[in-house]
Design a protein around this motif. Structure first.
Motif, PDB file in Angstrom:
ATOM      1  N   GLY A  80    -102.283 -73.974  -4.761  1.00  0.00           N
ATOM      2  CA  GLY A  80    -102.858 -74.556  -3.555  1.00  0.00           C
ATOM      3  C   GLY A  80    -103.852 -75.665  -3.826  1.00  0.00           C
ATOM      4  N   ALA A  81    -104.408 -75.688  -5.038  1.00  0.00           N
ATOM      5  CA  ALA A  81    -105.395 -76.716  -5.398  1.00  0.00           C
ATOM      6  C   ALA A  81    -104.778 -77.913  -6.107  1.00  0.00           C
ATOM      7  CB  ALA A  81    -106.472 -76.102  -6.294  1.00  0.00           C
ATOM      8  N   THR A  82    -103.502 -77.818  -6.473  1.00  0.00           N
ATOM      9  CA  THR A  82    -102.872 -78.869  -7.284  1.00  0.00           C
ATOM     10  C   THR A  82    -101.563 -79.344  -6.658  1.00  0.00           C
ATOM     11  OG1 THR A  82    -101.869 -77.108  -8.647  1.00  0.00           O
ATOM     12  CG2 THR A  82    -103.927 -78.092  -9.434  1.00  0.00           C
ATOM     13  N   TYR A  83    -100.556 -78.515  -6.757  1.00  0.00           N
ATOM     14  CA  TYR A  83     -99.222 -78.861  -6.272  1.00  0.00           C
ATOM     15  C   TYR A  83     -99.220 -79.171  -4.773  1.00  0.00           C
ATOM     16  CZ  TYR A  83     -94.581 -77.579  -4.391  1.00  0.00           C
ATOM     17  OH  TYR A  83     -93.408 -77.527  -3.698  1.00  0.00           O
ATOM     18  N   VAL A  84     -99.880 -78.348  -3.974  1.00  0.00           N
ATOM     19  CA  VAL A  84     -99.822 -78.526  -2.518  1.00  0.00           C
ATOM     20  C   VAL A  84    -100.445 -79.854  -2.081  1.00  0.00           C
ATOM     21  CG1 VAL A  84    -100.608 -77.627  -0.292  1.00  0.00           C
ATOM     22  CG2 VAL A  84     -99.573 -76.086  -1.971  1.00  0.00           C
ATOM     23  N   PRO A  85    -101.679 -80.175  -2.479  1.00  0.00           N
ATOM     24  CA  PRO A  85    -102.206 -81.488  -2.066  1.00  0.00           C
ATOM     25  C   PRO A  85    -101.386 -82.654  -2.617  1.00  0.00           C
ATOM     26  CG  PRO A  85    -103.735 -80.372  -3.567  1.00  0.00           C
ATOM     27  CD  PRO A  85    -102.715 -79.372  -3.165  1.00  0.00           C
ATOM     28  N   LEU A  86    -100.784 -82.486  -3.798  1.00  0.00           N
ATOM     29  CA  LEU A  86     -99.940 -83.534  -4.364  1.00  0.00           C
ATOM     30  C   LEU A  86     -98.723 -83.797  -3.482  1.00  0.00           C
ATOM     31  CD1 LEU A  86     -98.906 -85.402  -6.692  1.00  0.00           C
ATOM     32  CD2 LEU A  86     -97.800 -83.353  -7.631  1.00  0.00           C
ATOM     33  N   VAL A  87     -97.964 -82.731  -3.176  1.00  0.00           N
ATOM     34  CA  VAL A  87     -96.712 -82.957  -2.438  1.00  0.00           C
ATOM     35  C   VAL A  87     -96.967 -83.320  -0.979  1.00  0.00           C
ATOM     36  CG1 VAL A  87     -95.349 -81.527  -4.008  1.00  0.00           C
ATOM     37  CG2 VAL A  87     -96.344 -80.486  -1.944  1.00  0.00           C
ATOM     38  N   LEU A  88     -98.076 -82.826  -0.405  1.00  0.00           N
ATOM     39  CA  LEU A  88     -98.408 -83.220   0.963  1.00  0.00           C
ATOM     40  C   LEU A  88     -98.794 -84.696   1.040  1.00  0.00           C
ATOM     41  CD1 LEU A  88    -100.412 -80.181   2.401  1.00  0.00           C
ATOM     42  CD2 LEU A  88     -98.177 -81.018   3.157  1.00  0.00           C
ATOM     43  N   ALA A  89     -99.599 -85.157   0.088  1.00  0.00           N
ATOM     44  CA  ALA A  89     -99.982 -86.571   0.060  1.00  0.00           C
ATOM     45  C   ALA A  89     -98.754 -87.447  -0.157  1.00  0.00           C
ATOM     46  CB  ALA A  89    -101.008 -86.824  -1.033  1.00  0.00           C
ATOM     47  N   ASN A  90     -97.878 -87.004  -1.025  1.00  0.00           N
ATOM     48  CA  ASN A  90     -96.656 -87.764  -1.296  1.00  0.00           C
ATOM     49  C   ASN A  90     -95.742 -87.785  -0.080  1.00  0.00           C
ATOM     50  OD1 ASN A  90     -94.758 -89.006  -3.449  1.00  0.00           O
ATOM     51  ND2 ASN A  90     -93.520 -87.390  -2.513  1.00  0.00           N
ATOM     52  N   GLN A  91     -95.609 -86.637   0.576  1.00  0.00           N
ATOM     53  CA  GLN A  91     -94.767 -86.551   1.769  1.00  0.00           C
ATOM     54  C   GLN A  91     -95.278 -87.493   2.859  1.00  0.00           C
ATOM     55  OE1 GLN A  91     -94.588 -82.603   3.663  1.00  0.00           O
ATOM     56  NE2 GLN A  91     -92.362 -82.702   3.468  1.00  0.00           N
ATOM     57  N   SER A  92     -96.595 -87.534   3.031  1.00  0.00           N
ATOM     58  CA  SER A  92     -97.199 -88.426   4.021  1.00  0.00           C
ATOM     59  C   SER A  92     -96.947 -89.888   3.660  1.00  0.00           C
ATOM     60  CB  SER A  92     -98.697 -88.165   4.116  1.00  0.00           C
ATOM     61  OG  SER A  92     -99.327 -89.075   4.977  1.00  0.00           O
ATOM     62  N   ALA A  93     -97.099 -90.213   2.378  1.00  0.00           N
ATOM     63  CA  ALA A  93     -96.890 -91.594   1.931  1.00  0.00           C
ATOM     64  C   ALA A  93     -95.452 -92.039   2.167  1.00  0.00           C
ATOM     65  CB  ALA A  93     -97.255 -91.723   0.457  1.00  0.00           C
ATOM     66  N   ILE A  94     -94.502 -91.160   1.864  1.00  0.00           N
ATOM     67  CA  ILE A  94     -93.092 -91.498   2.059  1.00  0.00           C
ATOM     68  C   ILE A  94     -92.794 -91.714   3.548  1.00  0.00           C
ATOM     69  CG2 ILE A  94     -90.732 -90.622   1.891  1.00  0.00           C
ATOM     70  CD1 ILE A  94     -91.860 -91.622  -0.763  1.00  0.00           C
ATOM     71  N   SER A  95     -93.365 -90.865   4.395  1.00  0.00           N
ATOM     72  CA  SER A  95     -93.116 -91.008   5.844  1.00  0.00           C
ATOM     73  C   SER A  95     -93.692 -92.309   6.376  1.00  0.00           C
ATOM     74  CB  SER A  95     -93.714 -89.815   6.604  1.00  0.00           C
ATOM     75  OG  SER A  95     -95.135 -89.840   6.566  1.00  0.00           O
ATOM     76  N   LEU A  96     -94.784 -92.791   5.750  1.00  0.00           N
ATOM     77  CA  LEU A  96     -95.415 -94.049   6.163  1.00  0.00           C
ATOM     78  C   LEU A  96     -94.851 -95.249   5.404  1.00  0.00           C
ATOM     79  CD1 LEU A  96     -99.132 -92.817   6.278  1.00  0.00           C
ATOM     80  CD2 LEU A  96     -97.632 -93.281   8.238  1.00  0.00           C
ATOM     81  N   LYS A  97     -93.864 -94.978   4.532  1.00  0.00           N
ATOM     82  CA  LYS A  97     -93.234 -96.010   3.701  1.00  0.00           C
ATOM     83  C   LYS A  97     -94.255 -96.702   2.802  1.00  0.00           C
ATOM     84  CE  LYS A  97     -89.424 -96.779   6.916  1.00  0.00           C
ATOM     85  NZ  LYS A  97     -88.637 -97.762   7.708  1.00  0.00           N
ATOM     86  N   SER A  98     -95.236 -95.900   2.344  1.00  0.00           N
ATOM     87  CA  SER A  98     -96.248 -96.416   1.428  1.00  0.00           C
ATOM     88  C   SER A  98     -95.800 -96.188  -0.014  1.00  0.00           C
ATOM     89  CB  SER A  98     -97.585 -95.710   1.665  1.00  0.00           C
ATOM     90  OG  SER A  98     -98.527 -96.068   0.666  1.00  0.00           O
ATOM     91  N   LYS A  99     -96.064 -97.148  -0.869  1.00  0.00           N
ATOM     92  CA  LYS A  99     -95.685 -97.031  -2.267  1.00  0.00           C
ATOM     93  C   LYS A  99     -96.668 -96.202  -3.080  1.00  0.00           C
ATOM     94  CE  LYS A  99     -93.037-101.339  -2.469  1.00  0.00           C
ATOM     95  NZ  LYS A  99     -92.874-102.657  -3.151  1.00  0.00           N
ATOM     96  N   THR A 100     -97.815 -95.864  -2.485  1.00  0.00           N
ATOM     97  CA  THR A 100     -98.814 -95.060  -3.183  1.00  0.00           C
ATOM     98  C   THR A 100     -99.247 -93.878  -2.329  1.00  0.00           C
ATOM     99  OG1 THR A 100    -100.654 -96.406  -2.366  1.00  0.00           O
ATOM    100  CG2 THR A 100     -99.690 -97.025  -4.492  1.00  0.00           C
TER     101      THR A 100
END
Length: 358
Positions: A279-299
């Protein structure tokens, strides 16, 4: 498939006569955690196979799976090529020696831990290999020998220079940078502590037989506790029992696989510590990535209890997160409630907000 699972493991040692073998072929590399994950799982499953080093003289004439060139590749009897360790083991990891606990909640956590290994622990592996010295030089000098037949010292030095430069340049792509360094290294330390506690309670994560999660964790640890010098040294000092466990996981073909060997371990305090790490590592990583992909952000900017950093976004990682969210939503109502209670307060529950019960 059942006939394959029941065959003798000694078939693995027979010479490879041609490309129309009646057994599976696993094409991988000793330096690939995903390759060793599948190889060890196939040994446990007692699936007859032959191992071929990627890039070696025997890696000729085999079909390649569709999609990105991920290791390992599995060539099925008949010639079909399958890639990507998770789909491979989801397809072939069933039967009497299944890698999937029959309890729905335990199996949900089985999948969650495996994805943590594939998506977060790989950061540990890549970081320790290429951001630490002498690990980077050792790896650059060694890896070419896994890939081609080296003829002389000059060829070795040239390949070492090319591989080292390329891999070090990719540190930022996998999220290893000065801002994430402490989070990655602290998470490795915590993981060794938690695994030592868990494996002191039972030989595997879900009782007395290995699961998909065990092989996922094992795969990444093969590099961290056996290959990369600084991580190896730290592992021996921190958790020698975990180092021993990794060696034992190599070949479990002789282990029994009784239905009674599965245990419900997800309610233990040690298991909750593992969920808290996820919950302190994988979850914030994949949530941030999922949000970035939905916003079409490269980072993607990752905000974790262990630190904050920015890294490139990846469509594949967003797919992994979506797969886990779907797995949660497909649980029965009672299982979703039980899983939710066990995840509450660990940080894992954030991945499933708005999915099913959460």
């Amino acid at each position: 498939m059942e006939a394959m699972v029941g065959a003798k493991y000694t078939d693995v040692l027979e010479p490879h006569p041609d490309k129309t073998s009646s057994v599976f072929v696993v094409i991988g590399s000793p330096a690939s955690p995903y390759s060793l994950k599948v190889r060890a799982a196939f040994r446990y499953l007692r699936i007859p196979f032959r191992w071929v080093n990627r890039g070696g003289r025997d890696d000729v004439g085999y079909a390649r799976p569709k999609g990105p060139p991920l290791l390992p590749n599995v060539i099925c009897p008949g010639g079909e090529a399958v890639g990507d360790s998770t789909p491979i083991l989801e397809r072939f990891g069933n039967g009497e020696r299944s890698l999937f606990p029959p309890n729905e909640v335990e199996n949900f956590f089985n999948k969650l831990i495996e994805d943590f290994a594939d998506e977060w622990m790989t950061k540990m592996m890549y970081h320790y290999r290429w951001a630490h010295s002498p690990n980077d030089k050792n790896a650059a000098a060694t890896l070419p020998h896994f890939m081609v037949d080296i003829k002389n010292k000059k060829q070795e030095e040239n390949l070492a220079r090319i591989i080292g430069k390329r891999q070090i340049s990719r540190l930022g792509l996998v999220g290893s940078n000065p801002d994430s360094k402490d989070a990655i290294e602290k998470s490795f330390e915590i993981l060794l502590e938690v695994l030592a506690e868990l494996l002191g309670e039972s030989p595997f994560l879900f009782g007395n037989r290995p699961s998909l999660a065990d092989f996922g964790v094992y795969g990444q640890l093969t590099q961290l506790v056996r290959f990369d010098e600084t991580a190896v040294s730290f592992s021996y000092k921190k958790s020698p029992s975990v180092v021993a466990w990794v060696w034992k996981m190599d070949d479990l073909s002789g282990n029994a696989a009784l239905s009674s060997d599965w245990q419900q371990t997800s309610g233990s305090p040690a298991f909750r510590k593992l969920l808290t790490l996820i919950g302190a590592t994988y979850v914030p990583l994949v949530l941030a990535n999922q949000s970035a992909i939905s916003l079409k952000s490269k980072t993607a900017t990752v905000s974790s209890p262990l630190g904050t950093w920015t890294q490139p976004s990846f469509k594949y990682q967003a797919k992994c997160a979506a797969n886990m969210q779907r797995a949660f939503s497909e649980l029965s109502p009672s299982s979703r409630e039980e899983a939710s209670k066990k995840m509450a307060g660990t940080g894992c529950e954030k991945l499933f907000m708005g999915t099913g019960k959460l």
